[in-house]
Design a protein around this motif. Structure first.
Motif, PDB file in Angstrom:
ATOM      1  N   ALA A 171       0.811  -1.216   0.000  1.00  0.00           N
ATOM      2  CA  ALA A 171       0.000   0.000   0.000  1.00  0.00           C
ATOM      3  C   ALA A 171       0.842   1.263   0.000  1.00  0.00           C
ATOM      4  CB  ALA A 171      -0.929  -0.005   1.216  1.00  0.00           C
ATOM      5  N   GLN A 172       2.079   1.164   0.566  1.00  0.00           N
ATOM      6  CA  GLN A 172       2.922   2.350   0.727  1.00  0.00           C
ATOM      7  C   GLN A 172       2.149   3.474   1.430  1.00  0.00           C
ATOM      8  OE1 GLN A 172       6.420   2.742  -0.291  1.00  0.00           O
ATOM      9  NE2 GLN A 172       6.053   0.538  -0.062  1.00  0.00           N
ATOM     10  N   ALA A 173       1.343   3.055   2.389  1.00  0.00           N
ATOM     11  CA  ALA A 173       0.490   3.997   3.124  1.00  0.00           C
ATOM     12  C   ALA A 173       0.079   3.314   4.425  1.00  0.00           C
ATOM     13  CB  ALA A 173      -0.743   4.351   2.294  1.00  0.00           C
ATOM     14  N   PRO A 174      -0.409   4.092   5.383  1.00  0.00           N
ATOM     15  CA  PRO A 174      -0.861   3.456   6.625  1.00  0.00           C
ATOM     16  C   PRO A 174      -2.067   2.556   6.374  1.00  0.00           C
ATOM     17  CG  PRO A 174      -1.539   5.764   6.559  1.00  0.00           C
ATOM     18  CD  PRO A 174      -0.603   5.563   5.416  1.00  0.00           C
ATOM     19  N   ILE A 175      -2.122   1.445   7.092  1.00  0.00           N
ATOM     20  CA  ILE A 175      -3.242   0.518   6.945  1.00  0.00           C
ATOM     21  C   ILE A 175      -4.014   0.436   8.262  1.00  0.00           C
ATOM     22  CG2 ILE A 175      -2.138  -0.853   5.127  1.00  0.00           C
ATOM     23  CD1 ILE A 175      -1.438  -2.941   7.291  1.00  0.00           C
ATOM     24  N   PRO A 176      -5.350   0.353   8.213  1.00  0.00           N
ATOM     25  CA  PRO A 176      -6.140   0.208   9.438  1.00  0.00           C
ATOM     26  C   PRO A 176      -6.075  -1.239   9.930  1.00  0.00           C
ATOM     27  CG  PRO A 176      -7.586   0.289   7.526  1.00  0.00           C
ATOM     28  CD  PRO A 176      -6.190   0.484   7.007  1.00  0.00           C
ATOM     29  N   LEU A 177      -5.831  -1.402  11.215  1.00  0.00           N
ATOM     30  CA  LEU A 177      -5.630  -2.752  11.764  1.00  0.00           C
ATOM     31  C   LEU A 177      -6.901  -3.417  12.287  1.00  0.00           C
ATOM     32  CD1 LEU A 177      -2.284  -2.584  13.803  1.00  0.00           C
ATOM     33  CD2 LEU A 177      -2.662  -3.366  11.458  1.00  0.00           C
ATOM     34  N   ARG A 178      -8.003  -2.669  12.448  1.00  0.00           N
ATOM     35  CA  ARG A 178      -9.147  -3.256  13.155  1.00  0.00           C
ATOM     36  C   ARG A 178      -9.672  -4.517  12.475  1.00  0.00           C
ATOM     37  NH1 ARG A 178     -14.746  -3.098  13.405  1.00  0.00           N
ATOM     38  NH2 ARG A 178     -14.978  -1.545  11.754  1.00  0.00           N
ATOM     39  N   VAL A 179      -9.966  -4.435  11.202  1.00  0.00           N
ATOM     40  CA  VAL A 179     -10.507  -5.609  10.508  1.00  0.00           C
ATOM     41  C   VAL A 179      -9.450  -6.708  10.425  1.00  0.00           C
ATOM     42  CG1 VAL A 179     -11.408  -6.468   8.323  1.00  0.00           C
ATOM     43  CG2 VAL A 179     -12.204  -4.269   9.223  1.00  0.00           C
ATOM     44  N   LEU A 180      -8.177  -6.324  10.216  1.00  0.00           N
ATOM     45  CA  LEU A 180      -7.096  -7.318  10.150  1.00  0.00           C
ATOM     46  C   LEU A 180      -6.953  -8.049  11.487  1.00  0.00           C
ATOM     47  CD1 LEU A 180      -4.403  -5.231   8.229  1.00  0.00           C
ATOM     48  CD2 LEU A 180      -5.877  -7.025   7.294  1.00  0.00           C
ATOM     49  N   ALA A 181      -7.007  -7.291  12.589  1.00  0.00           N
ATOM     50  CA  ALA A 181      -6.899  -7.904  13.914  1.00  0.00           C
ATOM     51  C   ALA A 181      -8.111  -8.777  14.208  1.00  0.00           C
ATOM     52  CB  ALA A 181      -6.754  -6.829  14.989  1.00  0.00           C
ATOM     53  N   ARG A 182      -9.278  -8.318  13.786  1.00  0.00           N
ATOM     54  CA  ARG A 182     -10.495  -9.121  13.972  1.00  0.00           C
ATOM     55  C   ARG A 182     -10.395 -10.451  13.224  1.00  0.00           C
ATOM     56  NH1 ARG A 182     -15.379  -7.287  10.589  1.00  0.00           N
ATOM     57  NH2 ARG A 182     -14.202  -8.611   9.144  1.00  0.00           N
ATOM     58  N   PHE A 467       6.714  -0.175  13.785  1.00  0.00           N
ATOM     59  CA  PHE A 467       5.404   0.384  13.464  1.00  0.00           C
ATOM     60  C   PHE A 467       5.331   1.846  13.883  1.00  0.00           C
ATOM     61  CE2 PHE A 467       5.297  -1.360  17.688  1.00  0.00           C
ATOM     62  CZ  PHE A 467       4.513  -0.496  18.436  1.00  0.00           C
ATOM     63  N   LYS A 468       4.477   2.575  13.197  1.00  0.00           N
ATOM     64  CA  LYS A 468       4.258   3.985  13.519  1.00  0.00           C
ATOM     65  C   LYS A 468       2.810   4.323  13.209  1.00  0.00           C
ATOM     66  CE  LYS A 468       5.820   8.680  12.406  1.00  0.00           C
ATOM     67  NZ  LYS A 468       6.668   9.498  11.519  1.00  0.00           N
ATOM     68  N   ARG A 469       2.143   4.924  14.197  1.00  0.00           N
ATOM     69  CA  ARG A 469       0.755   5.322  14.003  1.00  0.00           C
ATOM     70  C   ARG A 469       0.657   6.510  13.045  1.00  0.00           C
ATOM     71  NH1 ARG A 469      -3.856   4.979  14.885  1.00  0.00           N
ATOM     72  NH2 ARG A 469      -4.595   5.694  16.891  1.00  0.00           N
ATOM     73  N   ASP A 470      -0.375   6.501  12.235  1.00  0.00           N
ATOM     74  CA  ASP A 470      -0.700   7.653  11.382  1.00  0.00           C
ATOM     75  C   ASP A 470      -1.580   8.576  12.212  1.00  0.00           C
ATOM     76  OD1 ASP A 470      -1.093   9.342   9.207  1.00  0.00           O
ATOM     77  OD2 ASP A 470      -2.885   8.243   8.575  1.00  0.00           O
ATOM     78  N   ARG A 471      -0.925   9.468  12.950  1.00  0.00           N
ATOM     79  CA  ARG A 471      -1.656  10.274  13.947  1.00  0.00           C
ATOM     80  C   ARG A 471      -2.379  11.449  13.295  1.00  0.00           C
ATOM     81  NH1 ARG A 471      -1.864   8.798  18.688  1.00  0.00           N
ATOM     82  NH2 ARG A 471      -0.492   7.164  19.444  1.00  0.00           N
ATOM     83  N   ARG A 491      -4.773   3.090  12.446  1.00  0.00           N
ATOM     84  CA  ARG A 491      -4.031   3.156  11.184  1.00  0.00           C
ATOM     85  C   ARG A 491      -2.534   3.247  11.482  1.00  0.00           C
ATOM     86  NH1 ARG A 491      -6.930   4.289   6.679  1.00  0.00           N
ATOM     87  NH2 ARG A 491      -5.167   5.340   5.712  1.00  0.00           N
ATOM     88  N   VAL A 492      -1.748   2.356  10.858  1.00  0.00           N
ATOM     89  CA  VAL A 492      -0.314   2.289  11.138  1.00  0.00           C
ATOM     90  C   VAL A 492       0.500   2.045   9.867  1.00  0.00           C
ATOM     91  CG1 VAL A 492      -0.505   1.470  13.527  1.00  0.00           C
ATOM     92  CG2 VAL A 492      -0.522  -0.179  11.646  1.00  0.00           C
ATOM     93  N   PHE A 493       1.753   2.485   9.921  1.00  0.00           N
ATOM     94  CA  PHE A 493       2.767   2.088   8.947  1.00  0.00           C
ATOM     95  C   PHE A 493       3.507   0.896   9.552  1.00  0.00           C
ATOM     96  CE2 PHE A 493       2.176   6.623   8.348  1.00  0.00           C
ATOM     97  CZ  PHE A 493       2.111   6.775   6.962  1.00  0.00           C
ATOM     98  N   LEU A 494       3.749  -0.153   8.778  1.00  0.00           N
ATOM     99  CA  LEU A 494       4.413  -1.360   9.285  1.00  0.00           C
ATOM    100  C   LEU A 494       5.603  -1.734   8.407  1.00  0.00           C
ATOM    101  CD1 LEU A 494       1.288  -3.658   9.960  1.00  0.00           C
ATOM    102  CD2 LEU A 494       2.495  -2.223  11.613  1.00  0.00           C
ATOM    103  N   SER A 495       6.636  -2.275   9.040  1.00  0.00           N
ATOM    104  CA  SER A 495       7.763  -2.857   8.307  1.00  0.00           C
ATOM    105  C   SER A 495       8.407  -3.934   9.180  1.00  0.00           C
ATOM    106  CB  SER A 495       8.802  -1.783   7.939  1.00  0.00           C
ATOM    107  OG  SER A 495       9.328  -1.177   9.113  1.00  0.00           O
TER     108      SER A 495
END
Length: 507
Positions: A171-182, A467-471, A491-495
């Motif tokens: 995505a090269q962008a922050p992704i929302p984790l809620r649905v992924l974590a669910r 990780f870094k939050r997209d604040r 929403r976070v950036f992950l690597s």
């Protein structure tokens, strides 16, 4: 010249009748409300249901503010024909939890949950029946059983963390984790609870039905074809039926003397032992609560408790670790001194116990952001809650676990894992305020499993991922979905942080 409608002469009477009904409803509400803070006037029948559905966070914040305005620690409202009582005071919450019985309060889990959750449900049991069923459930959470689950949890967590990093990179962008974590938690629950008995096709249907159930939880309880509530109720029936089929398959496997590989296996192993002992004593009747349908319903209770509450805690863990880098450094240092991804070994239960600071972080996450903020009960009788207020029969009472978390503890708004250290032991000193897992007869039976899952996730996420939050403004505000989560869905950036991901034995 058109003729008058035959109803025209009746219109004044119909209008008067409607006005009378509205007045009677208002009088009933005011008589139940008495001097407790709450709306002075409510809409007929629906009350403030629209405000609750549109913005649950604002609605409950307002109830909390009203409760703070009086020494009683209570506020009231009216939702779809139901008079409700919000409880902010911790001791009053304990009074409700301690009086779950036929002549006091009944736990409901959701304002309209009995219709939604189905016939065989642990939530609505009480008295000796409830105690007997909890005794049967206990073998599912022994150290040996928890060790089995710990391995399954790590394998699932690792697979999903790897996919999250790939998704973020793509995505090269922050992704929302809620649905992924669910989704991760749903797969974890499926694997831990009924592991080998769900085919890939069954898992797909399971995920679709659980989504329908989740949507229905947040909608008005209109039980008509095509409505979200009806879809949710039918989905629960299908989910419980699937879990009942898994129960039957597990019984057969355990009868063959195979080793347990998931929760239902431990349950069936103990059930078969009890049946065998009863038959030796001449009793051929099956033990209570042991039919496939009953156990399927109880397994759905476990799934619901583990799935949504756990998702909430994982999201807040990421949010709070990001906003407290000093805590994150200490977690990473502790985990690195106990477990290395390059070892390709699973974290053992002994190593998990050694991670005392990470354990404290998990507990503080649950304290400051308890997933299930409210625990609704129905008053079975007029109940004297305080010296000056009697909860009317039929009222839905909402003890606030969230409000209790900010009472007693020093600097309660501060995220401070050290409050759970052996030196400070605030979890013991302020034990009555730490209600995230409930209290009394209905205290969460799987809390050790839930905390293990949160600690494993924190340890692996912090060690394997940067990780870094997209604040953004308001990103950490509370949203109800139906448990609480960050407003922006975290929403976070992950690597990838580790040199390489672990390759667990046999996987």
């Amino acid at each position: 010249m058109s003729s008058a409608s035959p109803l025209t002469p009746l219109l004044p009477y119909i209008t008067c009748f409607i006005i009378l009904l509205v007045l009677v409803e208002q009088i009933k509400y005011i008589s139940k409300k008495r001097s407790i803070p709450g709306p002075s006037v409510v809409l007929p029948f629906i009350g403030n249901a629209i405000a609750l559905v549109r913005n649950p966070t604002k609605f409950w914040d307002q109830q909390s503010s009203l409760a703070k305005s009086t020494t009683a620690g209570l506020s009231v409202n009216y939702i779809i024909g139901n008079f409700i009582v919000f409880i902010r005071d911790t001791e009053l919450s304990h009074k409700v939890f301690a009086n779950v019985r036929p002549d006091a309060f009944r736990l409901v889990g959701h304002p309209f949950g009995k219709k939604l959750f189905g016939e065989h449900n642990l939530i609505y049991m009480m008295g000796q029946d409830h105690k007997n069923l909890r005794r049967r459930i206990a073998p599912n959470f022994t150290p040996r059983a928890l060790s089995t689950y710990t391995a399954l949890q790590q394998i699932t967590i690792l697979n999903h963390l790897k996919s999250w990093v790939q998704l973020s990179h793509k995505a090269q962008a922050p992704i929302p984790l809620r649905v992924l974590a669910r989704d991760m938690n749903l797969e974890t629950s499926q694997t831990v609870f009924v592991g080998p008995y769900l085919t890939p096709k069954a898992r797909q249907s399971f995920e679709r039905d659980y989504y329908l159930f989740n949507v229905g939880l947040m909608k008005l309880p209109i039980d008509l074809p095509g409505m979200a509530f009806r879809n949710a109720r039918l989905a629960v029936d299908r989910l419980a039926g699937t879990l009942a089929s898994c129960t039957a398959m597990s019984k057969k496997r355990m009868e063959n003397g195979e080793e347990p590989s998931c929760l239902i296996d431990y349950w069936m192993q103990d059930t078969l032992r009890e049946i065998a002992e009863a038959q030796l004593a001449g009793d051929t009747s099956p033990p209570p609560y042991s039919s496939d349908a009953e156990i399927g319903g109880y397994l759905f209770d476990f799934l619901f408790a583990a799935q949504d509450a756990s998702t909430s805690s994982l999201l807040w863990a990421v949010t709070l670790l990001d906003s407290h880098p000093d805590v994150l450094v200490r977690v990473r240092d502790e985990v690195a001194g106990i477990w290395s991804p390059e070892s390709d070994e699973l974290i053992t239960t002994d190593q998990l116990r050694e991670m005392r600071y990470t354990q404290a972080v998990a507990r503080e996450v649950v304290r400051i952001r308890p997933p299930a903020t409210l625990v609704p009960h129905i008053a079975a009788v007029d109940f004297p809650l305080t010296e000056n207020y009697v909860v009317p029969k039929g009222a839905i009472v909402f003890p606030s676990v969230y409000e209790s978390s900010f009472q007693g503890f020093p600097e309660p708004d501060r995220f401070d894992p050290d409050r759970f250290s052996e030196e400070r032991q605030e979890d013991q000193i302020y034990k009555r305020n730490f209600l995230a897992f409930g209290a009394g007869a209905h205290q969460c039976v799987g809390q050790r499993y839930a905390l293990n899952h949160l600690v494993l996730f924190i340890a692996m996420f912090a060690s394997l991922i940067d990780f870094k939050r997209d604040r953004t403004d308001g990103c950490d505000d509370i949203a109800y979905v139906p448990t609480i989560c960050p407003k922006d869905d975290c929403r976070v950036f992950l690597s990838r942080r580790c040199v390489r991901y672990p390759s667990f034995p046999g996987h």
